[in-house]
Design a protein around this motif. Structure first.
Motif, PDB file in Angstrom:
ATOM      1  N   THR A  93      43.926  28.929   0.417  1.00 22.24           N
ATOM      2  CA  THR A  93      44.622  30.112   0.926  1.00 22.24           C
ATOM      3  C   THR A  93      44.461  31.311   0.005  1.00 22.24           C
ATOM      4  OG1 THR A  93      46.719  29.634  -0.217  1.00 22.24           O
ATOM      5  CG2 THR A  93      46.343  28.562   1.920  1.00 22.24           C
ATOM      6  N   GLY A  94      43.875  31.088  -1.169  1.00 19.79           N
ATOM      7  CA  GLY A  94      43.741  32.161  -2.134  1.00 19.79           C
ATOM      8  C   GLY A  94      44.856  32.204  -3.157  1.00 19.79           C
ATOM      9  N   GLU A  95      45.827  31.314  -3.029  1.00 21.36           N
ATOM     10  CA  GLU A  95      46.923  31.283  -3.999  1.00 21.36           C
ATOM     11  C   GLU A  95      46.411  30.792  -5.349  1.00 21.36           C
ATOM     12  OE1 GLU A  95      51.352  29.260  -4.655  1.00 21.36           O
ATOM     13  OE2 GLU A  95      50.292  29.030  -2.742  1.00 21.36           O
ATOM     14  N   VAL A  96      46.848  31.454  -6.405  1.00 17.96           N
ATOM     15  CA  VAL A  96      46.431  31.119  -7.765  1.00 17.96           C
ATOM     16  C   VAL A  96      47.672  30.831  -8.591  1.00 17.96           C
ATOM     17  CG1 VAL A  96      45.157  31.861  -9.799  1.00 17.96           C
ATOM     18  CG2 VAL A  96      44.466  32.679  -7.534  1.00 17.96           C
ATOM     19  N   THR A  97      47.655  29.706  -9.281  1.00 13.40           N
ATOM     20  CA  THR A  97      48.760  29.357 -10.170  1.00 13.40           C
ATOM     21  C   THR A  97      48.233  29.053 -11.550  1.00 13.40           C
ATOM     22  OG1 THR A  97      48.628  27.039  -9.459  1.00 13.40           O
ATOM     23  CG2 THR A  97      50.215  28.450  -8.319  1.00 13.40           C
ATOM     24  N   ALA A  98      48.990  29.417 -12.560  1.00 11.93           N
ATOM     25  CA  ALA A  98      48.627  29.122 -13.950  1.00 11.93           C
ATOM     26  C   ALA A  98      49.412  27.907 -14.404  1.00 11.93           C
ATOM     27  CB  ALA A  98      48.931  30.317 -14.844  1.00 11.93           C
ATOM     28  N   ARG A  99      48.735  27.024 -15.116  1.00 13.92           N
ATOM     29  CA  ARG A  99      49.413  25.819 -15.592  1.00 13.92           C
ATOM     30  C   ARG A  99      48.718  25.297 -16.838  1.00 13.92           C
ATOM     31  NH1 ARG A  99      46.647  21.093 -13.878  1.00 13.92           N
ATOM     32  NH2 ARG A  99      48.564  19.878 -13.977  1.00 13.92           N
ATOM     33  N   VAL A 117      43.006  17.482 -25.905  1.00 19.10           N
ATOM     34  CA  VAL A 117      43.297  18.867 -26.276  1.00 19.10           C
ATOM     35  C   VAL A 117      43.982  19.537 -25.096  1.00 19.10           C
ATOM     36  CG1 VAL A 117      41.407  19.067 -27.914  1.00 19.10           C
ATOM     37  CG2 VAL A 117      41.007  19.637 -25.522  1.00 19.10           C
ATOM     38  N   ARG A 118      44.880  20.461 -25.399  1.00 12.81           N
ATOM     39  CA  ARG A 118      45.613  21.173 -24.351  1.00 12.81           C
ATOM     40  C   ARG A 118      44.952  22.519 -24.095  1.00 12.81           C
ATOM     41  NH1 ARG A 118      50.070  18.668 -22.866  1.00 12.81           N
ATOM     42  NH2 ARG A 118      50.796  20.517 -21.726  1.00 12.81           N
ATOM     43  N   THR A 119      45.011  22.973 -22.839  1.00 11.53           N
ATOM     44  CA  THR A 119      44.423  24.257 -22.462  1.00 11.53           C
ATOM     45  C   THR A 119      45.211  24.846 -21.300  1.00 11.53           C
ATOM     46  OG1 THR A 119      42.336  25.361 -21.895  1.00 11.53           O
ATOM     47  CG2 THR A 119      42.801  23.281 -20.777  1.00 11.53           C
ATOM     48  N   ARG A 120      44.935  26.112 -20.992  1.00 16.40           N
ATOM     49  CA  ARG A 120      45.524  26.768 -19.830  1.00 16.40           C
ATOM     50  C   ARG A 120      44.465  26.902 -18.757  1.00 16.40           C
ATOM     51  NH1 ARG A 120      50.795  27.190 -19.140  1.00 16.40           N
ATOM     52  NH2 ARG A 120      50.511  29.135 -17.968  1.00 16.40           N
ATOM     53  N   VAL A 121      44.849  26.659 -17.509  1.00 11.38           N
ATOM     54  CA  VAL A 121      43.915  26.761 -16.398  1.00 11.38           C
ATOM     55  C   VAL A 121      44.519  27.608 -15.293  1.00 11.38           C
ATOM     56  CG1 VAL A 121      42.861  24.537 -16.903  1.00 11.38           C
ATOM     57  CG2 VAL A 121      44.747  24.660 -15.255  1.00 11.38           C
TER      58      VAL A 121
END
Length: 286
Positions: A16-22, A6-10
């Protein structure tokens, strides 16, 4: 709808505190209800796929059946979602009359998790099963080099793990007459390590390959009591794991004749029971 993945977003965080959506891909996990001769037998959580093999291997592991000839049908037509679409989450099994008797089998709970299949058994006395496919004598079978090559051979076939990082795998290998090589016969993956093994056993049963003597069952995790018992139920000679066995698993290996190998990774492994099946070892009765 049953899905292996199943596909999801994380959101991915780093130090460093950097946040990325993928986007990410997860292993599927859905319930499978097994109905045996019209009665509910068990419900297990599994990764959809190879479900006929899973049911057949589970019934073999539970000493309900011993061969393909015991099965009349395994039908998935009964599983329906609320909207009426088929979901393949119910398996109706019809056995040859006289193969199975609920009263003789004893009581069983109706839920097993993907983490632990043994928790579906009603009492500790019910855990131990007698095999109709005993393993062969503890004679030299396989070379250390061949044993050490099994984890990598399994890992190369773990497509679902590569995609999700969240499933176990099991594979059965046939050992050459000289013990120098092992041929991959079947590999299966599942969120439950016991399910992965049941799928491999179900493949062997449906292919009329039981007992699986002169074979090694390689698993991606640890060697539990339950996995040793499943190996013994199919007549598998050697169970090899990349992690540790439990004490009870080793005891069962000694009792049933299964060679239990643990910590099979890199350049070494440990043989905990019947080491004489490894070329170069002397059997000390263990």
């Amino acid at each position: 709808m049953v899905r292996k993945t199943v596909r999801t977003r994380v959101r991915r965080f780093d130090a460093t505190g950097e946040v990325t959506a993928r986007a990410d891909k997860l292993a599927g996990e859905e319930p499978l209800e097994v109905q045996l001769d019209g009665d509910q037998f068990t419900v297990t959580m599994r990764t959809p796929g190879n479900d006929v093999e899973l049911v057949a291997g589970f019934l073999l592991s539970e000493a309900v059946i011993t061969s393909k000839a015991d099965i009349v049908t395994i039908d998935f037509a009964s599983g329906l979602d609320p909207d009426g679409s088929r979901n393949y989450n119910v398996a109706r099994v019809e056995l040859v009359p006289g193969v199975w008797n609920r009263e003789q089998y004893g009581a069983r709970q109706v839920y097993t998790s993907s983490a632990c299949g043994i928790c579906g058994t009603a009492s500790i006395e019910s855990v131990r099963k007698e095999t109709r496919h005993p393993v062969g004598p503890p004679e030299p079978l396989i070379s250390p080099r061949a044993v050490l090559g099994l984890p990598d051979a399994l890992r190369e076939q773990q497509q679902l793990f590569t995609a999700t990082g969240g499933v176990h795998a099991a594979a059965v290998f046939a050992v050459a007459d000289d013990g120098a090589e092992a041929e991959l016969l079947a590999v299966r993956e599942d969120v439950g390590r016991h399910n992965a093994v049941d799928k491999v056993l179900g493949w062997a049963l449906l292919e009329d390959r039981l007992p699986l003597r002169r074979t090694v069952l390689q698993v991606s995790g640890r060697a539990s009591f339950e996995l040793v018992q499943k190996a013994a139920m199919a007549g598998i000679t050697v169970l090899s794991a990349v992690s540790a066995p439990s004490g009870l698993a080793v005891d069962l290996g000694r009792d049933t004749g299964v060679t239990v190998i643990g910590f099979n990774r890199g350049t070494t492994f440990n043989a905990y029971s019947h080491p004489s099946r490894i070329f170069g070892a002397a059997d000390d009765g263990q």
